[in-house]
Design a protein around this motif. Structure first.
Motif, PDB file in Angstrom:
ATOM      1  N   PRO B  72      32.171  14.535  -0.180  1.00  9.39           N
ATOM      2  CA  PRO B  72      31.662  13.180  -0.435  1.00  9.39           C
ATOM      3  C   PRO B  72      31.031  12.529   0.793  1.00  9.39           C
ATOM      4  CG  PRO B  72      34.001  13.355  -1.032  1.00  9.39           C
ATOM      5  CD  PRO B  72      33.615  14.629  -0.380  1.00  9.39           C
ATOM      6  N   VAL B  73      31.412  12.968   1.994  1.00  5.58           N
ATOM      7  CA  VAL B  73      30.866  12.304   3.185  1.00  5.58           C
ATOM      8  C   VAL B  73      29.582  12.958   3.670  1.00  5.58           C
ATOM      9  CG1 VAL B  73      33.125  11.504   3.955  1.00  5.58           C
ATOM     10  CG2 VAL B  73      32.232  13.654   4.852  1.00  5.58           C
ATOM     11  N   PRO B  75      26.007  13.571   4.149  1.00  2.02           N
ATOM     12  CA  PRO B  75      24.804  12.833   3.767  1.00  2.02           C
ATOM     13  C   PRO B  75      23.707  13.742   3.226  1.00  2.02           C
ATOM     14  CG  PRO B  75      24.964  12.958   6.159  1.00  2.02           C
ATOM     15  CD  PRO B  75      26.215  13.581   5.609  1.00  2.02           C
ATOM     16  N   TYR B 238      34.711  11.948  -6.575  1.00  5.85           N
ATOM     17  CA  TYR B 238      34.920  10.876  -5.600  1.00  5.85           C
ATOM     18  C   TYR B 238      34.268   9.547  -6.010  1.00  5.85           C
ATOM     19  CZ  TYR B 238      34.484   8.329  -1.198  1.00  5.85           C
ATOM     20  OH  TYR B 238      34.511   7.372  -0.241  1.00  5.85           O
ATOM     21  N   GLN B 239      33.000   9.613  -6.432  1.00  7.93           N
ATOM     22  CA  GLN B 239      32.267   8.362  -6.673  1.00  7.93           C
ATOM     23  C   GLN B 239      32.966   7.487  -7.712  1.00  7.93           C
ATOM     24  OE1 GLN B 239      29.953   7.343  -4.850  1.00  7.93           O
ATOM     25  NE2 GLN B 239      29.410   9.218  -3.748  1.00  7.93           N
ATOM     26  N   VAL B 242      37.027   6.702  -6.296  1.00  6.35           N
ATOM     27  CA  VAL B 242      37.206   5.770  -5.182  1.00  6.35           C
ATOM     28  C   VAL B 242      37.320   4.345  -5.718  1.00  6.35           C
ATOM     29  CG1 VAL B 242      34.738   5.406  -4.659  1.00  6.35           C
ATOM     30  CG2 VAL B 242      36.420   5.201  -2.849  1.00  6.35           C
ATOM     31  N   LYS B 243      36.585   4.087  -6.778  1.00  6.61           N
ATOM     32  CA  LYS B 243      36.660   2.750  -7.392  1.00  6.61           C
ATOM     33  C   LYS B 243      37.944   2.611  -8.212  1.00  6.61           C
ATOM     34  CE  LYS B 243      31.636   2.278  -7.501  1.00  6.61           C
ATOM     35  NZ  LYS B 243      31.636   2.008  -6.079  1.00  6.61           N
ATOM     36  N   ASP B 246      40.717   1.999  -5.844  1.00  5.12           N
ATOM     37  CA  ASP B 246      40.570   0.686  -5.216  1.00  5.12           C
ATOM     38  C   ASP B 246      41.068  -0.413  -6.152  1.00  5.12           C
ATOM     39  OD1 ASP B 246      39.645  -0.676  -2.790  1.00  5.12           O
ATOM     40  OD2 ASP B 246      38.247  -1.667  -4.150  1.00  5.12           O
ATOM     41  N   LEU B 260      39.417   5.414   6.770  1.00  5.28           N
ATOM     42  CA  LEU B 260      38.478   4.295   6.714  1.00  5.28           C
ATOM     43  C   LEU B 260      37.238   4.627   5.885  1.00  5.28           C
ATOM     44  CD1 LEU B 260      38.624   2.953  10.388  1.00  5.28           C
ATOM     45  CD2 LEU B 260      39.995   2.296   8.411  1.00  5.28           C
ATOM     46  N   GLN B 261      36.967   5.925   5.713  1.00  8.25           N
ATOM     47  CA  GLN B 261      35.848   6.309   4.848  1.00  8.25           C
ATOM     48  C   GLN B 261      36.278   6.407   3.387  1.00  8.25           C
ATOM     49  OE1 GLN B 261      32.668   8.921   6.296  1.00  8.25           O
ATOM     50  NE2 GLN B 261      34.195   9.767   7.680  1.00  8.25           N
ATOM     51  N   ARG B 262      37.512   6.026   3.113  1.00  7.58           N
ATOM     52  CA  ARG B 262      38.091   6.110   1.758  1.00  7.58           C
ATOM     53  C   ARG B 262      38.164   7.570   1.286  1.00  7.58           C
ATOM     54  NH1 ARG B 262      38.096   1.704   4.032  1.00  7.58           N
ATOM     55  NH2 ARG B 262      37.639  -0.279   2.982  1.00  7.58           N
TER      56      ARG B 262
END
Lengths: 536, 330
Positions: B72-73, B75, B238-239, B242-243, B246, B260-262
């Motif tokens: 997920p991280v 880019p 992940y997308q 993560v919500k 949260d 910190l990057q969830r």
């Protein structure tokens, strides 16, 4: 190996200012390596370092083995570090060492000094001009030293190893409810590398550059001595190491100021004029009207002034006293401006479409729900940095910059913008101020801080959006030269003046300053092994 | 919504596209333990860009724990897990893997049992080794009449993790009964990722998400809990998740093993060899990092392997999500 801390004796020997010797190429032709651009001669615009010839490598490797230092010579280890974030400079080291302790780095540098083997130090590898690329010799990977050693929440300091990424430091600090003061908007810059070049954040207009947050550092000098230095202890070495582009030592540990963590209250103002946006940003800086400010653009069409606050009180003061002075629009107002602009200029519709697409991609990234709570942005460095990599990162990154005094900045930005327009269809400008600390004047000599800056220095990065396009290295170089020539003309400085751009060092800083630093470098690093071809 | 479609249809890229940004290092448990880039996917990809061949041995390929935190991280949207598994496929198969493939082939030759319920829970071995917890999980998810359990997937999961080729015939034998299911709940996060590719129209969720959605479980989550998300299932979707987590944080206030990057910090960092018990795992550094600086009274886990590691490392009670609901609700 026992850890030894030098007394100041060595430092004063090394840094006493000697009579400057002539620095023509012939004068040093039989001596140790100095890049031709570091000597007097023609006004060069580019340097391509030559590969080190490998003399005495085997003896050097044997010396490392005697000290139980693991030296990796296979292609897997060497190939990993073949280029930097810029992706335009390529070189392979003869071998790679992962830094594990100051004592190990000391032994390495002593052996390198003895056998005259170049040592290239690499943290995050986020240089763009090949500064962290080894053209032969040994590459020292500092990320092996990434431990946080001590967090003092009362004194508001942290002691950390120098190879740590700023993001890893932030992760550790957050567990204590703390945060660093300022760091590059990039998760994977290393602390040691940043202290060596500056480090700019959107709170730099208020807090200064990252390098100014260092209270003390442990340095391994090019001769292999382990020295603790600060403004009061071995101050001359401290002055040269901070913002010294890695010429005078390897930063193995650092003590930094920290603060309590706070989320941000964000405001965005949109402009269609670079000049007005820069003037408004400088107005905020002069009056200490915000905690964070910076400009990020889509070409010169959509200019975003970011303003943010750590507390409700500061935000309220801004709203009461300064917001009405800003000439930027909110998002709906700016959309109307754009509509009017492109209705009257239908031949520019492709540009309008690009702006629209860019906005559609970018904006949600800055408003992700997992980072926004009650209207506050949490973990701003993550939000900004991930966006930086996602929307501006690629295998090739060319980011020439200009740093000037406040007075010259608007002209620098406008002239640099004209160069961008000439060379690339799409680009981004990132502008930010840097509060200067008068007591650190000595640190700033021959650095990204322009010599004539008082109060604040200002920097602008000019970053073409390369996307899937292919450009030659020469095209990139011409673009960089066109930007850097403005710096020479205005009497400014640059953030990225090392590596391939070091031909500009003499042009912008002048022979007297460069020769003095070269003499100091020769004294500190007799075999000229440490970070060769970065500056000298 | 637009972002979902963009991510869903944007092409996955390979090692040649790695820009060396190092964002994946920040979340890599192998990196955290070793501080050695050559043991990480980024190190391997950069080396491949500059001369390393796929035939060269690489510790990074074997050491990867497949926590999938790097994906997920990234880019560049590189299919890091897929690339690692492809590289594993090219390694010479050890004896145990050859035996495993024989076992899968034998099972594929047997007739497929008809499903007895409309939903299925594909357990992992750790859950099967704890029958009480498994029984509570089944009851929370609808009871034995509504959900059946299957351990048929162990060999498939193991083969996936080892990068072994699973023939079309074997895969079909495994998927046939699943196609009739209204809902598939999966305990193993790596299998979850592949099932979503193999059965794109099926309703498939991870066990952690399924249990945490139960009102009885949620009611007993509290602000002093550290909720340890199972990393593989989380990172494979992940997308969306993560919500989801949260929102759980907002409503219940508990802390999560998110950085910190969830990104979910794994409480264990075991490569395949360690999972199989061929070499000794060393989870201490990873569990210490998960717990470091936390003000909590209890640890809630989605994954039983992580429960064991956390029980060893901390003095807090560690409970599985299935054990969280009140007895009368189960």
């Amino acid at each position: 190996m026992a850890k030894s801390i030098d007394t100041g004796t060595m430092i004063s020997e090394t840094f006493q200012r000697k009579v400057i010797e002539p620095s023509t190429p012939s004068a040093y032709s039989d001596s140790c390596h100095v890049g031709p651009d570091a000597l007097l001669g023609i006004k060069r615009q580019q340097t391509n370092p030559t590969r080190w010839n490998g003399q005495s490598w085997q003896e050097f490797a044997a010396a490392l083995r005697d000290h139980d230092i693991e030296l990796r010579e296979n292609i897997a280890a060497r190939g990993t570090f073949a280029t930097d974030a810029g992706g335009t400079a390529y070189g392979l080291p003869h071998g790679v060492v992962i830094a594990r302790s100051a004592a190990q780095v000391s032994a390495l540098l002593k052996a390198a000094q003895q056998f005259r083997v170049p040592v290239t130090v690499r943290g995050g590898g986020l240089t763009t001009e090949g500064e962290s690329v080894a053209f032969g010799g040994v590459l020292l990977d500092m990320t092996g030293m990434s431990q946080v050693l001590h967090v003092d929440t009362d004194a508001l300091t942290v002691r950390t190893e120098g190879g740590i990424f700023w993001h890893s430091l932030a992760e550790e600090l957050r567990r204590h409810g703390m945060d660093y003061l300022s760091a590059p908007l990039n998760l994977t810059s290393s602390v040691g590398g940043t202290l060596g070049v500056g480090g700019i954040d959107v709170n730099s207009p208020r807090l200064g550059c990252s390098a100014d947050q260092a209270l003390s550092v442990q340095v391994v000098t090019p001769r292999g001595n382990i020295v603790e230095c600060s403004d009061t202890q071995n101050a001359e070495l401290f002055q040269r190491v901070i913002l010294g582009y890695g010429q005078f030592g390897v930063i193995t540990e650092a003590t930094l100021k920290i603060r309590r963590y706070t989320p941000l209250r964000m405001h965005y103002f949109y402009y269609d004029s670079l000049r007005i946006a820069v003037e408004d940003m400088q107005l905020l800086n002069r009056n200490d009207a915000s905690d964070y400010s910076g400009i990020l653009t889509i070409m010169d069409c959509a200019v975003n002034l970011l303003v943010a606050f750590d507390s409700d009180e500061r935000e309220a003061a801004f709203r009461a006293n300064w917001q009405s002075h800003l000439r930027g629009h909110g998002e709906p107002g700016f959309a109307l401006c754009m509509l009017r602009r492109y209705v009257l200029r239908p031949w520019k519709l492709p540009e309008a479409w690009f702006l629209f697409q860019r906005k559609r991609e970018l904006f949600p990234e800055f408003r992700r729900s997992e980072y926004m709570r009650d209207g506050l942005m949490h973990d701003r460095t993550v939000v900004f940095s991930r966006a930086v990599w996602k929307f501006w990162g690629s295998k090739q990154m060319v980011i020439p910059d200009l740093a000037t005094s406040a007075e010259k900045f608007v002209e620098a930005v406008e002239r640099g913008n004209a160069v961008c327009r000439k060379y690339f269809p799409h680009y981004t400008l990132y502008c930010v101020g840097i509060k200067l600390r008068p007591e650190h004047k000595a640190h700033y000599e021959m650095s990204c801080i322009p010599p004539d800056a008082e109060g604040w220095a200002y920097g602008c990065e000019f970053e073409p959006m390369i996307g899937g396009q292919v450009y030659s290295r020469d095209y990139f170089q011409s673009f960089k030269n066109a930007i850097y020539d403005i710096g020479v003309d205005l009497g400014g400085s640059y953030y990225r003046f090392g590596g391939m751009m070091k031909g500009y060092i003499r042009r912008v800083f002048g022979d007297e300053v460069v020769d003095r630093h070269l003499a100091m470098k020769r004294e500190a690093d007799p075999a000229m092994i440490l970070n060769r071809d970065v500056i000298f | 919504m637009l972002g979902f479609f963009k991510n869903a249809f944007s092409p996955r890229r390979d090692h040649a596209d790695c820009s060396g940004c190092s964002l994946c290092l920040l979340v890599c448990p192998v990196w955290r333990q070793s501080r050695d880039i050559s043991l990480t996917p980024q190190g391997h990809f950069k080396a491949m860009q500059h001369g390393l061949s796929t035939a060269d041995p690489a510790a990074s390929v074997e050491n990867c724990t497949l926590c999938m935190a790097c994906e997920p991280v990234c880019p560049e949207n590189i299919d890091i897990t897929g690339t690692i598994l492809e590289l594993r496929r090219q390694l010479s198969a050890p004896l145990w893997l050859r035996e495993l493939q024989t076992r899968i082939a034998e099972r594929a030759a047997k007739p497929v049992a008809s499903p007895t319920a409309s939903s299925i829970l594909l357990t992992d071995q750790a859950l099967l080794a704890h029958p009480d917890t498994l029984a509570r999980a089944v009851r929370l998810l609808g009871g034995e009449g509504a959900i059946s359990t299957s351990g048929d997937c162990f060999d498939i999961s193991l083969a996936l993790e080892a990068g072994a080729t699973i023939s079309e015939q074997h895969r079909e034998r495994f998927l046939t009964p699943l196609r009739q299911m209204k809902k598939i709940i999966v305990a193993d996060g790596l299998l979850l990722r592949y099932l979503k590719q193999w059965l794109p129209y099926a309703s498939i969720i991870g066990l952690g998400e399924a249990l945490s959605g139960h009102a009885g479980v949620r009611r007993n989550l509290c602000a002093t809990d550290l909720y340890v998300i199972e990393p593989r299932a989380y990172h494979s979707d992940y997308q969306r998740l993560v919500k989801y987590y949260d929102r759980l944080r907002v409503t219940h206030g508990c802390a999560f093993n998110l950085d910190l990057q969830r990104i979910a910090i794994p409480a264990t960092a075991r490569n395949l060899s360690q999972r199989l018990g061929l070499t000794m795992p060393n989870d201490e550094g990873q569990t210490r990092w998960v717990l470091h600086g936390r003000s909590i009274n209890r640890i809630v886990v989605e994954n039983l392997e992580e429960r064991a590691a956390l029980e060893k490392a901390s003095s807090f009670p560690v409970v599985h999500l299935a054990d969280l609901a009140d007895v009368h609700e189960v």
